[in-house]
Design a protein around this motif. Structure first.
Motif, mmCIF file in Angstrom:
data_model
loop_
_atom_site.group_PDB
_atom_site.id
_atom_site.type_symbol
_atom_site.label_atom_id
_atom_site.label_comp_id
_atom_site.label_asym_id
_atom_site.label_seq_id
_atom_site.Cartn_x
_atom_site.Cartn_y
_atom_site.Cartn_z
ATOM 1 N N ARG A 74 8.611 -11.348 5.576
ATOM 2 C CA ARG A 74 9.575 -10.577 4.839
ATOM 3 C C ARG A 74 9.115 -10.226 3.252
ATOM 4 N N LYS A 75 7.981 -9.267 3.484
ATOM 5 C CA LYS A 75 7.209 -8.956 2.338
ATOM 6 C C LYS A 75 7.195 -7.292 2.438
ATOM 7 N N ILE A 76 7.340 -6.784 1.374
ATOM 8 C CA ILE A 76 7.302 -5.558 1.393
ATOM 9 C C ILE A 76 5.973 -4.980 1.470
ATOM 10 N N PRO A 77 5.512 -4.357 2.498
ATOM 11 C CA PRO A 77 3.959 -3.876 2.474
ATOM 12 C C PRO A 77 3.432 -2.615 1.599
ATOM 13 N N ILE A 78 2.356 -2.526 1.155
ATOM 14 C CA ILE A 78 1.982 -1.461 0.144
ATOM 15 C C ILE A 78 1.482 -0.374 1.310
ATOM 16 N N PRO A 79 1.412 0.932 0.874
ATOM 17 C CA PRO A 79 0.866 2.209 1.630
ATOM 18 C C PRO A 79 -0.563 1.605 1.902
ATOM 19 N N ASP A 80 -1.272 2.532 2.921
ATOM 20 C CA ASP A 80 -2.308 2.001 3.518
ATOM 21 C C ASP A 80 -3.429 2.370 2.181
ATOM 22 N N SER A 81 -3.258 3.732 1.548
ATOM 23 C CA SER A 81 -4.051 3.957 0.567
ATOM 24 C C SER A 81 -4.387 3.004 -0.421
ATOM 25 N N ALA A 82 -3.221 2.242 -0.664
ATOM 26 C CA ALA A 82 -3.262 0.966 -1.622
ATOM 27 C C ALA A 82 -3.769 -0.038 -1.226
ATOM 28 N N PHE A 83 -3.675 -0.298 -0.091
ATOM 29 C CA PHE A 83 -4.194 -1.364 0.833
ATOM 30 C C PHE A 83 -5.847 -1.346 0.789
ATOM 31 N N LYS A 84 -6.309 -0.165 0.938
ATOM 32 C CA LYS A 84 -7.534 0.011 0.885
ATOM 33 C C LYS A 84 -8.171 -0.385 -0.646
ATOM 34 N N THR A 85 -7.642 0.135 -1.738
ATOM 35 C CA THR A 85 -7.944 -0.121 -3.021
ATOM 36 C C THR A 85 -7.793 -1.792 -3.239
ATOM 37 N N ALA A 86 -6.723 -2.271 -2.782
ATOM 38 C CA ALA A 86 -6.502 -3.782 -2.989
ATOM 39 C C ALA A 86 -7.391 -4.708 -2.316
ATOM 40 N N LEU A 87 -7.973 -4.210 -1.091
ATOM 41 C CA LEU A 87 -9.080 -4.857 -0.486
ATOM 42 C C LEU A 87 -10.413 -4.869 -1.634
ATOM 43 N N GLU A 88 -10.754 -3.645 -2.009
ATOM 44 C CA GLU A 88 -11.930 -3.599 -2.730
ATOM 45 C C GLU A 88 -11.788 -4.531 -4.006
ATOM 46 N N LEU A 89 -10.451 -4.478 -4.590
ATOM 47 C CA LEU A 89 -10.354 -5.469 -5.607
ATOM 48 C C LEU A 89 -10.435 -6.766 -5.341
ATOM 49 N N GLU A 90 -10.188 -7.219 -4.213
ATOM 50 C CA GLU A 90 -10.485 -8.661 -3.554
ATOM 51 C C GLU A 90 -11.916 -8.711 -3.206
ATOM 52 N N GLY A 91 -12.724 -7.578 -3.448
ATOM 53 C CA GLY A 91 -14.207 -7.887 -2.992
ATOM 54 C C GLY A 91 -14.587 -7.591 -1.543
ATOM 55 N N VAL A 92 -13.428 -7.239 -0.781
ATOM 56 C CA VAL A 92 -13.641 -6.997 0.546
ATOM 57 C C VAL A 92 -13.893 -5.344 0.688
ATOM 58 N N LYS A 93 -15.358 -5.046 1.256
ATOM 59 C CA LYS A 93 -15.610 -3.576 1.143
ATOM 60 C C LYS A 93 -16.230 -3.250 2.879
ATOM 61 N N PRO A 94 -15.687 -2.050 3.135
ATOM 62 C CA PRO A 94 -16.216 -1.640 4.443
ATOM 63 C C PRO A 94 -17.564 -1.050 4.722
ATOM 64 N N ILE A 95 -17.997 -0.865 5.593
ATOM 65 C CA ILE A 95 -19.171 -0.153 5.915
ATOM 66 C C ILE A 95 -18.514 0.981 6.751
ATOM 67 N N LYS A 96 -19.405 2.121 6.734
ATOM 68 C CA LYS A 96 -19.050 3.383 7.705
ATOM 69 C C LYS A 96 -19.994 3.220 8.847
ATOM 70 N N GLU A 97 -19.136 3.349 10.041
ATOM 71 C CA GLU A 97 -19.701 3.174 11.516
ATOM 72 C C GLU A 97 -19.257 4.375 12.221
ATOM 73 N N ASN A 98 -19.993 5.402 12.666
ATOM 74 C CA ASN A 98 -19.390 6.444 13.272
ATOM 75 C C ASN A 98 -18.161 6.918 12.717
ATOM 76 N N GLY A 99 -18.055 7.155 11.294
ATOM 77 C CA GLY A 99 -17.073 7.865 10.739
ATOM 78 C C GLY A 99 -15.756 6.825 10.589
ATOM 79 N N ARG A 100 -15.800 5.748 10.989
ATOM 80 C CA ARG A 100 -14.736 4.784 10.831
ATOM 81 C C ARG A 100 -15.170 3.719 9.698
ATOM 82 N N ARG A 101 -14.311 3.071 8.888
ATOM 83 C CA ARG A 101 -14.393 2.105 8.098
ATOM 84 C C ARG A 101 -14.352 0.914 8.931
#
Length: 112
Positions: free
Chosen positions: A41-68
C-alpha cells in the motif's frame, strides 16, 4: 543514513547472484516494484524516477540488444510471486494442453 523506499524495495525483493548470467530487464524490475508497492500500500514513483532512484542506490544497468538489463539480479518474495502470477497471460485452456492453473503454479514455483 535514512532508508529510502527504493532501498527497502531492493532488500525485500531482489537477490544478487554474481555467478548468474541472468538479470532483470527494466520493465520486469519496474513491474516488480509496482507489485511491491501494491502489496505494501505504497504510492509508486514513475518509471523515470525509478530509474534515477536505482542509480542513486548504486544499481546500474548494462545495455544489451537495446534493452536495459540489471545483471546478476533475481526476484524473491511475495511481490515476485504477485508479479509473476499477474504477468502470466490468461490463455484459454483450449489453446494449450496444459491447464491455466498448472501454468500459474509452474510460474510461481520457478521463483520460490
Amino acid at each position: 543514513m535514512t532508508d529510502t523506499q527504493i532501498g527497502s524495495f531492493i532488500r525485500d525483493c531482489v537477490v544478487f547472484e554474481d555467478d548468474t548470467e541472468n538479470g532483470l530487464d527494466f520493465d520486469t524490475f519496474y513491474g516488480l516494484y509496482i507489485s511491491w508497492c501494491v502489496l505494501g500500500r505504497k504510492i509508486p514513483i514513475p518509471d523515470s524516477a525509478f530509474k534515477t532512484a536505482l542509480e542513486l542506490e548504486g544499481v546500474k544497468p548494462i545495455k544489451e540488444n537495446g534493452r536495459r538489463i540489471y545483471p546478476g539480479m533475481s526476484m524473491v518474495g511475495p511481490a515476485a510471486r504477485d508479479y509473476v502470477v499477474n504477468s502470466v497471460p490468461v490463455w484459454s485452456e483450449t489453446a494449450t494442453d496444459i491447464p491455466v492453473s498448472e501454468i500459474r503454479q509452474q510460474a510461481v514455483a520457478s521463483i520460490a
